[in-house]
Design a protein around this motif. Structure first.
Motif, PDB file in Angstrom:
ATOM      1  N   ASP A  56      63.299  98.669  19.314  1.00 32.90           N
ATOM      2  CA  ASP A  56      62.422  99.775  18.609  1.00 32.90           C
ATOM      3  C   ASP A  56      61.057 100.039  18.939  1.00 32.90           C
ATOM      4  O   ASP A  56      60.225 100.750  18.376  1.00 32.90           O
ATOM      5  N   LEU A  57      60.417  99.078  19.746  1.00 31.37           N
ATOM      6  CA  LEU A  57      58.937  99.048  20.359  1.00 31.37           C
ATOM      7  C   LEU A  57      59.041 100.374  21.259  1.00 31.37           C
ATOM      8  O   LEU A  57      59.596 100.442  22.321  1.00 31.37           O
ATOM      9  N   ASN A  58      58.160 101.293  20.953  1.00 30.54           N
ATOM     10  CA  ASN A  58      57.709 102.282  22.156  1.00 30.54           C
ATOM     11  C   ASN A  58      57.229 102.028  23.110  1.00 30.54           C
ATOM     12  O   ASN A  58      56.104 101.527  23.134  1.00 30.54           O
ATOM     13  N   ASN A  59      57.831 102.272  24.393  1.00 26.19           N
ATOM     14  CA  ASN A  59      56.976 101.850  25.561  1.00 26.19           C
ATOM     15  C   ASN A  59      55.787 102.386  25.895  1.00 26.19           C
ATOM     16  O   ASN A  59      54.847 101.815  26.494  1.00 26.19           O
ATOM     17  N   VAL A  60      55.818 103.590  25.656  1.00 23.40           N
ATOM     18  CA  VAL A  60      54.655 104.435  25.940  1.00 23.40           C
ATOM     19  C   VAL A  60      53.492 103.797  24.945  1.00 23.40           C
ATOM     20  O   VAL A  60      52.184 103.565  25.461  1.00 23.40           O
ATOM     21  N   TRP A  61      53.573 103.485  23.872  1.00 22.76           N
ATOM     22  CA  TRP A  61      52.523 102.931  22.871  1.00 22.76           C
ATOM     23  C   TRP A  61      52.045 101.717  23.348  1.00 22.76           C
ATOM     24  O   TRP A  61      50.867 101.259  23.481  1.00 22.76           O
ATOM     25  N   LEU A  62      53.164 100.886  23.807  1.00 24.77           N
ATOM     26  CA  LEU A  62      52.697  99.353  24.290  1.00 24.77           C
ATOM     27  C   LEU A  62      51.838  99.683  25.525  1.00 24.77           C
ATOM     28  O   LEU A  62      50.920  98.794  25.554  1.00 24.77           O
ATOM     29  N   LEU A  63      52.100 100.519  26.478  1.00 23.10           N
ATOM     30  CA  LEU A  63      51.341 100.487  27.701  1.00 23.10           C
ATOM     31  C   LEU A  63      50.201 101.155  27.524  1.00 23.10           C
ATOM     32  O   LEU A  63      49.184 100.682  28.313  1.00 23.10           O
ATOM     33  N   THR A  64      50.172 102.162  26.957  1.00 26.52           N
ATOM     34  CA  THR A  64      48.872 103.299  26.755  1.00 26.52           C
ATOM     35  C   THR A  64      48.088 103.340  25.510  1.00 26.52           C
ATOM     36  O   THR A  64      47.007 103.585  25.455  1.00 26.52           O
ATOM     37  N   GLY A  65      48.814 102.819  24.306  1.00 20.45           N
ATOM     38  CA  GLY A  65      48.324 103.117  23.203  1.00 20.45           C
ATOM     39  C   GLY A  65      48.493 104.411  22.594  1.00 20.45           C
ATOM     40  O   GLY A  65      48.211 104.466  21.437  1.00 20.45           O
ATOM     41  N   GLU A  66      49.338 105.412  23.256  1.00 19.78           N
ATOM     42  CA  GLU A  66      49.405 106.673  22.710  1.00 19.78           C
ATOM     43  C   GLU A  66      50.564 106.768  21.930  1.00 19.78           C
ATOM     44  O   GLU A  66      51.772 106.116  22.441  1.00 19.78           O
ATOM     45  N   GLY A  67      50.661 107.590  21.259  1.00 18.71           N
ATOM     46  CA  GLY A  67      52.073 107.807  20.283  1.00 18.71           C
ATOM     47  C   GLY A  67      52.156 106.780  19.102  1.00 18.71           C
ATOM     48  O   GLY A  67      51.378 106.204  18.716  1.00 18.71           O
ATOM     49  N   GLU A  68      53.456 106.795  18.645  1.00 19.10           N
ATOM     50  CA  GLU A  68      53.566 105.865  17.592  1.00 19.10           C
ATOM     51  C   GLU A  68      54.352 104.549  18.244  1.00 19.10           C
ATOM     52  O   GLU A  68      54.571 104.338  19.194  1.00 19.10           O
ATOM     53  N   MET A  69      53.857 103.467  17.366  1.00 26.16           N
ATOM     54  CA  MET A  69      54.168 102.067  17.454  1.00 26.16           C
ATOM     55  C   MET A  69      55.778 101.900  17.758  1.00 26.16           C
ATOM     56  O   MET A  69      56.317 101.341  18.734  1.00 26.16           O
ATOM     57  N   LEU A  70      56.521 102.697  17.005  1.00 28.05           N
ATOM     58  CA  LEU A  70      57.918 102.321  16.863  1.00 28.05           C
ATOM     59  C   LEU A  70      58.816 103.669  17.120  1.00 28.05           C
ATOM     60  O   LEU A  70      58.239 104.657  17.319  1.00 28.05           O
ATOM     61  N   ASN A  71      59.832 103.417  18.040  1.00 32.05           N
ATOM     62  CA  ASN A  71      60.951 104.425  18.477  1.00 32.05           C
ATOM     63  C   ASN A  71      61.328 104.944  17.050  1.00 32.05           C
ATOM     64  O   ASN A  71      61.533 104.452  16.218  1.00 32.05           O
ATOM     65  N   ALA A  72      61.867 106.143  17.082  1.00 35.05           N
ATOM     66  CA  ALA A  72      62.621 106.763  15.916  1.00 35.05           C
ATOM     67  C   ALA A  72      63.840 105.923  15.486  1.00 35.05           C
ATOM     68  O   ALA A  72      64.558 105.430  16.680  1.00 35.05           O
ATOM     69  N   GLU A  73      64.206 105.622  14.332  1.00 34.22           N
ATOM     70  CA  GLU A  73      65.259 104.940  14.087  1.00 34.22           C
ATOM     71  C   GLU A  73      66.415 105.642  14.063  1.00 34.22           C
ATOM     72  O   GLU A  73      66.868 107.012  13.894  1.00 34.22           O
ATOM     73  N   ILE A  74      67.490 104.989  14.699  1.00 34.95           N
ATOM     74  CA  ILE A  74      68.936 105.629  14.877  1.00 34.95           C
ATOM     75  C   ILE A  74      69.963 104.824  14.153  1.00 34.95           C
ATOM     76  O   ILE A  74      70.224 103.639  14.254  1.00 34.95           O
ATOM     77  N   ASN A  75      70.725 105.698  13.503  1.00 32.08           N
ATOM     78  CA  ASN A  75      71.795 105.030  12.453  1.00 32.08           C
ATOM     79  C   ASN A  75      72.960 104.835  13.360  1.00 32.08           C
ATOM     80  O   ASN A  75      73.174 105.282  14.487  1.00 32.08           O
ATOM     81  N   ASN A  76      74.078 104.090  12.757  1.00 40.14           N
ATOM     82  CA  ASN A  76      75.299 103.986  13.482  1.00 40.14           C
ATOM     83  C   ASN A  76      75.859 105.243  13.964  1.00 40.14           C
ATOM     84  O   ASN A  76      76.832 105.282  15.073  1.00 40.14           O
ATOM     85  N   ASP A  77      75.745 106.459  13.456  1.00 43.61           N
ATOM     86  CA  ASP A  77      76.308 107.697  13.808  1.00 43.61           C
ATOM     87  C   ASP A  77      75.297 108.318  15.018  1.00 43.61           C
ATOM     88  O   ASP A  77      75.837 109.212  15.353  1.00 43.61           O
ATOM     89  N   GLY A  78      74.266 107.776  15.328  1.00 43.46           N
ATOM     90  CA  GLY A  78      73.575 108.314  16.353  1.00 43.46           C
ATOM     91  C   GLY A  78      72.494 109.447  15.918  1.00 43.46           C
ATOM     92  O   GLY A  78      72.063 110.178  16.664  1.00 43.46           O
TER      93      GLY A  78
END
Length: 154
Positions: A56-78
């Motif tokens: 759930d950790l946003n790779n772009v945020w981790l590497l650059t600080g850009e965007g949101e910290m977390l990826n969008a939440e996806i439920n079991n149905d996608g």
């Protein structure tokens, strides 16, 4: 803010201790402490382990600080956060994404293709984006230095 600072911010947000993260990610003991004190950096393999463990950790945020910290939440149905979007004529469109590391391509004829991408591919794309941004920053810095040189000569 450095990558380690962003990762520690994520851990704090999720309520995960550094020791737990070290074990869960399979990192060498003391690496996070060394990174905090500036004696080590979070290298490519470490980042890959972190992103594979905490999806759930946003790779772009981790590497650059850009965007949101977390990826969008996806439920079991996608479905992203259960959102349904309204299309033309008030037709409802359910937006569903494939698993992390895959992309869904919807062709004009309506057929859907799901392509896989491994962690290395995602990491490489992010690193290429960072490299391109660094080049832009370097060009800007060169222009600023050149202009400052002209001003100093006057």
């Amino acid at each position: 803010m450095k990558k380690i600072d962003r990762f520690l911010q994520y851990l704090k947000y999720k309520g995960i201790t550094e020791n737990r993260a070290t074990v869960e990610c399979g990192l060498s003991q003391g690496l996070l402490h060394q990174a905090k004190t500036g004696r080590a950096d979070l290298g490519r393999k470490t980042i890959e382990k972190i992103l594979i463990t905490y999806q759930d950790l946003n790779n772009v945020w981790l590497l650059t600080g850009e965007g949101e910290m977390l990826n969008a939440e996806i439920n079991n149905d996608g479905i992203i956060n259960g959102n349904v979007f309204s299309g033309k004529g008030n037709q409802n469109i359910n937006v569903a994404l494939p698993d992390i590391g895959k992309q869904k391509i919807i062709r004009p004829d309506g057929t859907v293709i799901i392509e896989s991408e491994d962690a290395n591919g995602i990491f490489d794309k992010a690193m290429n984006e960072i490299a391109a941004q660094r080049k832009l920053v370097e060009k800007s810095q060169e222009q600023i230095d050149r202009l400052l040189g002209i001003l100093e000569r006057r």
